[in-house]
Design a protein around this motif. Structure first.
Motif, PDB file in Angstrom:
ATOM      1  N   TRP A  52       0.842  -1.203   0.000  1.00 55.88           N
ATOM      2  CA  TRP A  52       0.000   0.000   0.000  1.00 55.88           C
ATOM      3  C   TRP A  52       0.881   1.259   0.000  1.00 55.88           C
ATOM      4  O   TRP A  52       0.625   2.215  -0.724  1.00 55.88           O
ATOM      5  CB  TRP A  52      -0.929   0.007   1.232  1.00 55.88           C
ATOM      6  N   GLN A  55       2.407   1.850  -3.424  1.00 53.75           N
ATOM      7  CA  GLN A  55       1.476   2.331  -4.425  1.00 53.75           C
ATOM      8  C   GLN A  55       1.031   3.761  -4.180  1.00 53.75           C
ATOM      9  O   GLN A  55       0.746   4.506  -5.111  1.00 53.75           O
ATOM     10  CB  GLN A  55       0.260   1.410  -4.492  1.00 53.75           C
ATOM     11  N   THR A  56       0.964   4.155  -2.924  1.00 53.39           N
ATOM     12  CA  THR A  56       0.467   5.496  -2.606  1.00 53.39           C
ATOM     13  C   THR A  56       1.607   6.477  -2.337  1.00 53.39           C
ATOM     14  O   THR A  56       1.362   7.634  -2.005  1.00 53.39           O
ATOM     15  CB  THR A  56      -0.447   5.447  -1.366  1.00 53.39           C
ATOM     16  N   ASN A  57       2.853   6.003  -2.459  1.00 50.61           N
ATOM     17  CA  ASN A  57       4.028   6.850  -2.223  1.00 50.61           C
ATOM     18  C   ASN A  57       4.137   7.361  -0.794  1.00 50.61           C
ATOM     19  O   ASN A  57       4.633   8.458  -0.573  1.00 50.61           O
ATOM     20  CB  ASN A  57       4.064   8.037  -3.193  1.00 50.61           C
TER      21      ASN A  57
ATOM     22  N   MET B   1       4.624   9.379  -9.927  1.00 53.17           N
ATOM     23  CA  MET B   1       3.855   8.174  -9.654  1.00 53.17           C
ATOM     24  C   MET B   1       2.599   8.082 -10.518  1.00 53.17           C
ATOM     25  O   MET B   1       2.344   7.089 -11.158  1.00 53.17           O
ATOM     26  CB  MET B   1       3.488   8.082  -8.171  1.00 53.17           C
ATOM     27  N   SER B  31      -8.546   2.032  -1.306  1.00 57.39           N
ATOM     28  CA  SER B  31      -7.575   2.312  -0.251  1.00 57.39           C
ATOM     29  C   SER B  31      -6.255   2.777  -0.838  1.00 57.39           C
ATOM     30  O   SER B  31      -5.552   3.587  -0.246  1.00 57.39           O
ATOM     31  CB  SER B  31      -7.344   1.075   0.613  1.00 57.39           C
ATOM     32  N   ALA B  32      -5.925   2.246  -1.994  1.00 58.00           N
ATOM     33  CA  ALA B  32      -4.677   2.638  -2.662  1.00 58.00           C
ATOM     34  C   ALA B  32      -4.826   3.991  -3.356  1.00 58.00           C
ATOM     35  O   ALA B  32      -3.941   4.417  -4.080  1.00 58.00           O
ATOM     36  CB  ALA B  32      -4.258   1.573  -3.662  1.00 58.00           C
ATOM     37  N   GLY B  33      -5.957   4.634  -3.146  1.00 56.76           N
ATOM     38  CA  GLY B  33      -6.160   5.970  -3.690  1.00 56.76           C
ATOM     39  C   GLY B  33      -6.607   5.962  -5.141  1.00 56.76           C
ATOM     40  O   GLY B  33      -6.560   6.985  -5.815  1.00 56.76           O
TER      41      GLY B  33
END
Lengths: 78, 158
Positions: A52, A55-57, B1, B31-33
């Motif tokens: 997580w 992926q979200t940095n 990203m 959740s991972a945006g």
């Protein structure tokens, strides 16, 4: 490991995907630079929390064995 | 990203196990945006139905009667045995403290999922907008879903 968390999330007893769902929810309420501690005993969390973060940095700071569960530390960086 | 931060999930099945998979994936992508759209068609409509009886014509009413109920009453694709399987799975999941489908649906909504229902399925099965939960954002066709999917990096069909 000496990490001071700004917020502690109790996910002990929760299974995938709920620890991650609460992680995402909690991070929304936090400021950049703050640290969230996630207490979890779901085995999936060992790969899910770093994934997580990737992926979200956000930054995965590490984990700590607390006996019946693990403490995972995530720093909000974005 | 940010290459592409969208996910599209098509949920066609109304079986407990399939809905569970779709909800789990949606919660993970949200959740991972990721901007996540759940396009719900045919039997999947059950996952967003309020649970009241549906149908206007004779066949529609029959279907509504046989297929009545919402998220709480759906059974697994295998081993349902007229509801015993559903009860068993629910109990096993509760014992292991896995969350139940209604709670998962609420979590998805809280995380900002886009719920879209398939127009044709609703017409065929005679399900009206009022029969669906209020959080459904739109009743759309395949072209909308294709447009969504073409902009998504991640796509699932369940």
């Amino acid at each position: 490991m000496e990490i001071k968390a700004d917020l502690v999330q109790d996910s002990v007893g929760q299974m995938c995907p709920m620890p991650i769902a609460y992680l995402a929810k909690n991070m929304r309420t936090m400021e950049v630079g703050q640290i969230l501690e996630i207490d979890a005993d779901d085995e999936g969390a060992h790969s899910d929390i770093p994934a997580w973060c990737n992926q979200t940095n956000n930054e995965f700071l590490g984990k700590e064995d607390a006996g019946s569960f693990f403490k995972f530390f995530v720093k909000k960086t974005v | 990203m940010e290459k592409n931060n969208r996910a599209t999930i098509v949920l066609m099945s109304g079986d407990f196990d399939h809905v569970f998979a779709a909800f789990t994936i949606a919660i993970a992508t949200l959740s991972a945006g990721m901007d996540t759209t759940l396009f719900i068609t045919f039997w999947g409509i059950k996952a967003i139905q309020k649970g009241n009886l549906t149908g206007q014509g004779f066949f529609g009413k029959m279907l509504g009667l046989i297929n009545r109920g919402g998220l709480d009453v759906i059974g697994p694709s295998k081993f349902n045995f007229g509801g015993i399987g559903r009860w068993m799975f629910k109990k096993m999941m509760k014992d292991k403290r896995v969350v139940q489908l209604p709670e998962m649906r609420q979590t998805m909504i809280d995380l900002g999922v886009h719920l879209l229902a398939c127009k044709t399925s609703m017409d065929v099965m005679e399900i009206k907008r009022e029969d669906l939960i209020d959080e459904v954002e739109g009743i759309v066709g395949a072209a909308t879903m294709v447009e969504n999917a073409s902009k998504s990096e991640v796509h699932f069909f369940i």
